[in-house]
Design a protein around this motif. Structure first.
Motif, PDB file in Angstrom:
ATOM      1  N   ASN A 212     -19.139 -48.732 -82.809  1.00  0.00           N
ATOM      2  CA  ASN A 212     -18.519 -50.046 -82.648  1.00  0.00           C
ATOM      3  C   ASN A 212     -19.115 -51.134 -83.528  1.00  0.00           C
ATOM      4  N   LEU A 213     -20.358 -50.968 -83.940  1.00  0.00           N
ATOM      5  CA  LEU A 213     -21.006 -52.040 -84.697  1.00  0.00           C
ATOM      6  C   LEU A 213     -21.234 -51.714 -86.166  1.00  0.00           C
ATOM      7  N   PHE A 214     -21.451 -50.444 -86.495  1.00  0.00           N
ATOM      8  CA  PHE A 214     -21.919 -50.138 -87.842  1.00  0.00           C
ATOM      9  C   PHE A 214     -21.067 -49.121 -88.593  1.00  0.00           C
ATOM     10  N   GLY A 215     -20.318 -48.297 -87.910  1.00  0.00           N
ATOM     11  CA  GLY A 215     -19.484 -47.310 -88.576  1.00  0.00           C
ATOM     12  C   GLY A 215     -19.379 -46.047 -87.751  1.00  0.00           C
ATOM     13  N   LYS A 216     -18.236 -45.412 -87.821  1.00  0.00           N
ATOM     14  CA  LYS A 216     -18.002 -44.178 -87.078  1.00  0.00           C
ATOM     15  C   LYS A 216     -18.999 -43.102 -87.484  1.00  0.00           C
ATOM     16  N   VAL A 217     -19.585 -42.440 -86.485  1.00  0.00           N
ATOM     17  CA  VAL A 217     -20.583 -41.404 -86.761  1.00  0.00           C
ATOM     18  C   VAL A 217     -19.906 -40.169 -87.350  1.00  0.00           C
ATOM     19  N   GLN A 218     -20.389 -39.737 -88.514  1.00  0.00           N
ATOM     20  CA  GLN A 218     -19.831 -38.570 -89.203  1.00  0.00           C
ATOM     21  C   GLN A 218     -20.736 -37.345 -89.145  1.00  0.00           C
ATOM     22  N   GLY A 219     -22.057 -37.566 -89.091  1.00  0.00           N
ATOM     23  CA  GLY A 219     -22.982 -36.446 -89.085  1.00  0.00           C
ATOM     24  C   GLY A 219     -24.266 -36.809 -88.374  1.00  0.00           C
ATOM     25  N   VAL A 220     -24.987 -35.778 -87.903  1.00  0.00           N
ATOM     26  CA  VAL A 220     -26.222 -36.010 -87.163  1.00  0.00           C
ATOM     27  C   VAL A 220     -27.262 -34.952 -87.522  1.00  0.00           C
ATOM     28  N   SER A 221     -28.506 -35.399 -87.613  1.00  0.00           N
ATOM     29  CA  SER A 221     -29.661 -34.508 -87.706  1.00  0.00           C
ATOM     30  C   SER A 221     -30.670 -35.007 -86.685  1.00  0.00           C
ATOM     31  N   CYS A 222     -31.114 -34.121 -85.800  1.00  0.00           N
ATOM     32  CA  CYS A 222     -31.953 -34.566 -84.689  1.00  0.00           C
ATOM     33  C   CYS A 222     -33.093 -33.585 -84.443  1.00  0.00           C
ATOM     34  N   VAL A 223     -34.250 -34.135 -84.138  1.00  0.00           N
ATOM     35  CA  VAL A 223     -35.391 -33.343 -83.690  1.00  0.00           C
ATOM     36  C   VAL A 223     -35.840 -33.918 -82.353  1.00  0.00           C
ATOM     37  N   GLY A 224     -35.924 -33.066 -81.349  1.00  0.00           N
ATOM     38  CA  GLY A 224     -36.421 -33.485 -80.049  1.00  0.00           C
ATOM     39  C   GLY A 224     -37.826 -32.976 -79.833  1.00  0.00           C
ATOM     40  N   ALA A 225     -38.439 -33.448 -78.746  1.00  0.00           N
ATOM     41  CA  ALA A 225     -39.793 -32.997 -78.415  1.00  0.00           C
ATOM     42  C   ALA A 225     -40.056 -33.236 -76.936  1.00  0.00           C
ATOM     43  N   THR A 226     -40.921 -32.407 -76.384  1.00  0.00           N
ATOM     44  CA  THR A 226     -41.472 -32.665 -75.051  1.00  0.00           C
ATOM     45  C   THR A 226     -42.955 -32.906 -75.267  1.00  0.00           C
ATOM     46  N   HIS A 227     -43.294 -34.170 -75.463  1.00  0.00           N
ATOM     47  CA  HIS A 227     -44.662 -34.510 -75.832  1.00  0.00           C
ATOM     48  C   HIS A 227     -45.628 -34.388 -74.645  1.00  0.00           C
ATOM     49  N   LEU A 366     -24.446 -32.114 -79.969  1.00  0.00           N
ATOM     50  CA  LEU A 366     -24.691 -31.825 -81.380  1.00  0.00           C
ATOM     51  C   LEU A 366     -26.146 -32.116 -81.753  1.00  0.00           C
ATOM     52  N   GLY A 367     -26.724 -33.166 -81.144  1.00  0.00           N
ATOM     53  CA  GLY A 367     -28.125 -33.463 -81.402  1.00  0.00           C
ATOM     54  C   GLY A 367     -29.030 -32.337 -80.936  1.00  0.00           C
ATOM     55  N   ILE A 368     -28.746 -31.793 -79.757  1.00  0.00           N
ATOM     56  CA  ILE A 368     -29.531 -30.672 -79.233  1.00  0.00           C
ATOM     57  C   ILE A 368     -29.344 -29.433 -80.106  1.00  0.00           C
TER      58      ILE A 368
END
Length: 384
Positions: A212-227, A366-368
């Motif tokens: 809504n503010l910056f542009g439609k999301v087209q792609g994602v790259s994500c790294v998660g962690a359980t610190h 998709l992030g997961i």
């Protein structure tokens, strides 16, 4: 001028968010102001019935806030034709089933996010609402934060020129609970089996903010962690925290904008607020927190020089100008409740249907998957 009653079945209001933001600061605040004004001058007065699994808790809550109606029988509440709207702020895992039951009972539905814990469930609920022609919506509260409303104003005024980068920092230190400081978040947030995890929680937010503010999301790259893999629950017992408690995600947006947002419950804050967004453009930049926003135009941009051999003499924070609060910003949850009530009663425009919540669940999944497969993923369009 006439006043019309609108019965609302409110489920999950014994929790922190449901109680504070939705019941007290939204519905009760709307009642205190005399209802919601419609375009024709009439008003709508919400009449809530509090529903929950624990009859004693709901009854005590009703007494505390002077609400006449309460019950532990959700089926009976859904059967009452005098209550047209169902609202849910209970656990994510229950949400798809609760919304399904309400839609099948003919209720208009409004809910917290995520709209489901799995994408297929979210799509099924959105399609059911469309097939049954009920009004529907999902909370997208961060769009109504004063800080982000100021960012929108800057964008619409052309302040940024061509936007090319967004940097978000969200989070704070959630105590482990093992040395005298109780945790600030419930233990289910850290258990996979109970729908926990910061990726599911926060990427749903970041989807609608970015779109809504910056542009439609087209792609994602994500790294998660359980610190922090061990925590103490509400009863003082240790448990395995197996859900992700931090996420580091990069997004490609329409128009060539690159966004990167860090989300963490394991970070000590040294910034302006618990969440900040920096937006950079060819003409100017801005940094917004929950309420405040600072800008730096290209004509006021300083000229630092890299020299690691001498201490830094510039105070970079002092080189930004704060946007004044020329507008009174009401509680964002209340604003969205008012808009949804107008939509239900007067069919006014509404932009936050369940499909917007579906997009959030899609991005979280998709992030997961990106984390699991260690790669970029495209974000396809969703059709309901």
């Amino acid at each position: 001028m006439a006043t019309r009653r609108l019965g609302i079945v409110m489920y999950g209001v014994t929790g922190r968010m449901g109680l504070n933001q939705h019941l007290v600061r939204s519905i009760l605040a709307i009642r205190e102001q005399g209802g919601v004004a419609l375009p024709n001058g009439d008003r709508v007065m919400p009449d809530p019935i509090l529903v929950g699994r624990n009859a004693e808790k709901v009854a005590a809550l009703a007494r505390q806030y002077g609400i006449e109606r309460h019950t532990a029988d959700l089926d009976a509440a859904l059967k009452n034709p005098a209550d047209e709207v169902f609202f849910d702020a209970a656990t994510t895992q229950m949400r798809a089933d609760l919304l399904t039951r309400a839609i099948e009972a003919g209720k208009h539905v409004y809910c917290e996010k995520p709209v489901a814990d799995q994408l297929d469930k979210a799509i099924a609920v959105a399609r059911l609402a469309k097939a049954n022609k009920v009004k529907n919506g999902v909370v997208q509260d961060k769009l109504f934060l004063p800080g982000l409303r100021k960012i929108r104003m800057l964008r619409d005024s052309g302040f940024f020129g061509r936007m090319f980068a967004v940097r978000g920092e969200f989070g704070y230190w959630v105590f482990e609970g093992d040395w005298g400081q109780p945790a600030q978040r419930p233990s289910w947030n850290y258990r996979k089996a109970e729908g926990g995890g910061i990726i599911l929680d926060m990427l749903c937010h970041w989807r609608y903010v970015l779109d809504n503010l910056f542009g439609k999301v087209q792609g994602v790259s994500c790294v998660g962690a359980t610190h922090i893999p061990k925590r103490i629950d509400e009863n003082g017992k240790p448990y395995d925290a197996d859900a992700d408690d931090a996420a580091y995600a990069t997004f490609q947006l329409d128009g060539g904008v690159i966004a990167h947002i860090n989300s963490s419950w394991d970070v000590r804050v040294r910034r302006d607020d618990l969440v900040t967004f920096q937006v950079d453009g060819t003409y100017g930049s801005a940094v917004a927190g929950l309420t405040k926003c600072w800008t730096q135009h290209r004509v006021n941009t300083p000229r630092p020089v890299w020299n690691p051999d001498i201490p830094q003499t510039m105070n970079f924070f002092s080189q930004w100008e704060e946007i004044p609060d020329n507008i009174v910003y009401e509680n964002g949850f209340k604003i969205q409740w008012e808009d949804f009530i107008r939509h239900v009663v007067a069919d006014t425009p509404w932009h936050h249907e369940l499909v917007e919540g579906v997009k959030g669940v899609q991005l979280a999944e998709l992030g997961i998957k990106s984390w699991s497969e260690r790669r970029w993923l495209d974000v396809p369009d969703i059709k309901i």
